[in-house]
Design a protein around this motif. Structure first.
Motif, PDB file in Angstrom:
ATOM      1  N   LEU A  66       3.772  -8.571   9.098  1.00 22.22           N
ATOM      2  CA  LEU A  66       3.656  -8.599   7.644  1.00 22.22           C
ATOM      3  C   LEU A  66       4.347  -9.821   7.043  1.00 22.22           C
ATOM      4  O   LEU A  66       5.531 -10.067   7.291  1.00 22.22           O
ATOM      5  CB  LEU A  66       4.291  -7.343   7.048  1.00 22.22           C
TER       6      LEU A  66
ATOM      7  N   GLY B  49       3.047  -7.608   1.256  1.00 18.23           N
ATOM      8  CA  GLY B  49       2.368  -6.326   1.217  1.00 18.23           C
ATOM      9  C   GLY B  49       3.006  -5.331   2.164  1.00 18.23           C
ATOM     10  O   GLY B  49       4.107  -5.550   2.682  1.00 18.23           O
ATOM     11  N   SER B  50       2.317  -4.229   2.413  1.00 16.82           N
ATOM     12  CA  SER B  50       2.896  -3.151   3.209  1.00 16.82           C
ATOM     13  C   SER B  50       1.903  -2.649   4.247  1.00 16.82           C
ATOM     14  O   SER B  50       0.688  -2.817   4.106  1.00 16.82           O
ATOM     15  CB  SER B  50       3.328  -1.991   2.301  1.00 16.82           C
ATOM     16  N   TYR B  51       2.466  -2.039   5.299  1.00 16.13           N
ATOM     17  CA  TYR B  51       1.651  -1.412   6.333  1.00 16.13           C
ATOM     18  C   TYR B  51       2.526  -0.413   7.074  1.00 16.13           C
ATOM     19  O   TYR B  51       3.664  -0.728   7.445  1.00 16.13           O
ATOM     20  CB  TYR B  51       1.105  -2.455   7.322  1.00 16.13           C
TER      21      TYR B  51
ATOM     22  N   ASN C  91       7.410  -3.011   4.589  1.00 12.90           N
ATOM     23  CA  ASN C  91       7.072  -4.012   3.581  1.00 12.90           C
ATOM     24  C   ASN C  91       7.390  -5.408   4.077  1.00 12.90           C
ATOM     25  O   ASN C  91       8.425  -5.639   4.711  1.00 12.90           O
ATOM     26  CB  ASN C  91       7.854  -3.755   2.281  1.00 12.90           C
TER      27      ASN C  91
ATOM     28  N   GLU D  97       7.995 -11.107  -2.203  1.00 13.74           N
ATOM     29  CA  GLU D  97       7.630 -10.421  -3.440  1.00 13.74           C
ATOM     30  C   GLU D  97       6.560 -11.249  -4.136  1.00 13.74           C
ATOM     31  O   GLU D  97       6.690 -12.454  -4.275  1.00 13.74           O
ATOM     32  CB  GLU D  97       8.855 -10.261  -4.345  1.00 13.74           C
TER      33      GLU D  97
ATOM     34  N   HIS E 242      -1.759  -8.561  -0.084  1.00 11.21           N
ATOM     35  CA  HIS E 242      -1.326  -8.294   1.295  1.00 11.21           C
ATOM     36  C   HIS E 242      -1.744  -9.487   2.150  1.00 11.21           C
ATOM     37  O   HIS E 242      -2.899  -9.920   2.110  1.00 11.21           O
ATOM     38  CB  HIS E 242      -2.001  -7.011   1.793  1.00 11.21           C
TER      39      HIS E 242
ATOM     40  N   CYS F 184      -1.159 -10.679   6.312  1.00 11.00           N
ATOM     41  CA  CYS F 184      -0.534 -10.361   7.604  1.00 11.00           C
ATOM     42  C   CYS F 184      -1.306 -11.022   8.734  1.00 11.00           C
ATOM     43  O   CYS F 184      -2.488 -11.351   8.606  1.00 11.00           O
ATOM     44  CB  CYS F 184      -0.457  -8.852   7.833  1.00 11.00           C
TER      45      CYS F 184
END
Length: 294
Positions: free
Chosen positions: A166, A169-171, A175, A179, A185, A187
């Protein structure tokens, strides 16, 4: 599991061109195509420097001082080293796996070159540079610079042998370190063996995948080869990735579209033609600041 998000289009690499004398790139997302900036907003430009051997050089190759306003530049290094410097105090060198994230916003001058050490030795160079649009309310905010080293990227294991790295974004409840000014997102996805790596984004988000290594399967039977970029449709949230043969590496981009007018002119991306004219005037009159003399 319901319907899967399908592929809207697949694009091979367009003809190569040089940016400065140090970046040999295929421009995949641009205002005029092959993938239009408006279709992938907030990702409004993608230049891919596919692996290329640069011979040793006594003077580093690159791009000399130039301005930006209204967006962010994101440089992801896969091979080789990139040195950045701007007139707001940002700067540094990134190598394989590192990321430079520069928020140009109200205006910055910067330069990008191969690092001195890489230039002396030469070698394979591979990188991606993205331009990420800013919402209107942030276009004239203060510039900033982030050097994000590989060790600070967040790795999320998937299956037995695969990994989601990453950047933003998030997965899987984790996170990324960046920012962002709008929901997005970014990755790197590494897929091995029989692993299936699922992703789920709001169906209205724009989603693209650049295949950097290997042969990728999207959902059940759509094969996408190395050096191709995929634009996903808006017809569902979930899609699944797996390797068809060997190891696969993919750069995945997903973001909520910024539904505002967009006018671009060279290094400036604003909301109106009047703002573009003002950006040009401000640059010419030195509002962006001066370049350090050293």
């Amino acid at each position: 599991m319901g319907d899967l998000r399908s592929i809207e289009s697949i694009h091979s690499l367009p003809p190569v061109h040089f940016v400065g004398n140090g970046f040999r790139v295929h421009s995949l997302i641009t205002p005029s195509g092959p993938i239009r900036s408006a279709r992938m907003n907030p990702f409004i430009m993608l230049d891919y420097n596919a692996p290329h051997f640069f011979s040793p050089a006594s003077i580093p190759r690159g791009v000399d001082v130039h301005p930006h306003r209204g967006f962010e530049t994101v440089t992801i290094a896969y091979q080789g080293e990139i040195a950045h410097r701007d007139n707001k105090g940002g700067g540094g060198v990134i190598g394989p796996g590192d990321v430079q994230w520069m928020t140009a916003a109200s205006g910055v001058l910067h330069e990008e070159f191969h690092s001195e050490s890489y230039s002396k030795e030469g070698g394979i160079f591979q990188m991606v540079q993205l331009w990420v649009n800013l919402p209107a309310k942030y276009k004239m905010s203060q510039p900033k610079y982030q050097s994000i080293l590989k060790d600070s990227l967040v790795e999320v294991p998937v299956g037995r042998n695969s990994l989601v790295e990453l950047i933003a974004g998030s997965y899987g409840g984790a996170n990324g370190p960046v920012e962002t000014f709008s929901p997005l997102h970014i990755c790197n996805v590494q897929i091995s063996g029989e692993d299936v790596v699922p992703f789920c984004f709001p169906s209205g988000w724009n989603v693209g995948l650049l295949v950097l290594e290997g042969s990728l399967a999207v959902n059940k039977d759509h094969e996408v080869l190395k050096d191709h970029i995929i634009v996903m449709a808006h017809n569902a949230a979930l899609f699944k990735l797996r390797a068809l043969e060997g190891d696969v590496k993919v750069l995945l981009l997903a973001g909520e579209p910024i539904k505002e007018p967009m006018v671009s002119y060279g290094p400036f991306v604003m909301n109106t033609e009047e703002e573009i004219r003002q950006a040009i005037k401000d640059f010419q009159e030195g509002v962006f600041g001066s370049w350090p003399k050293d």
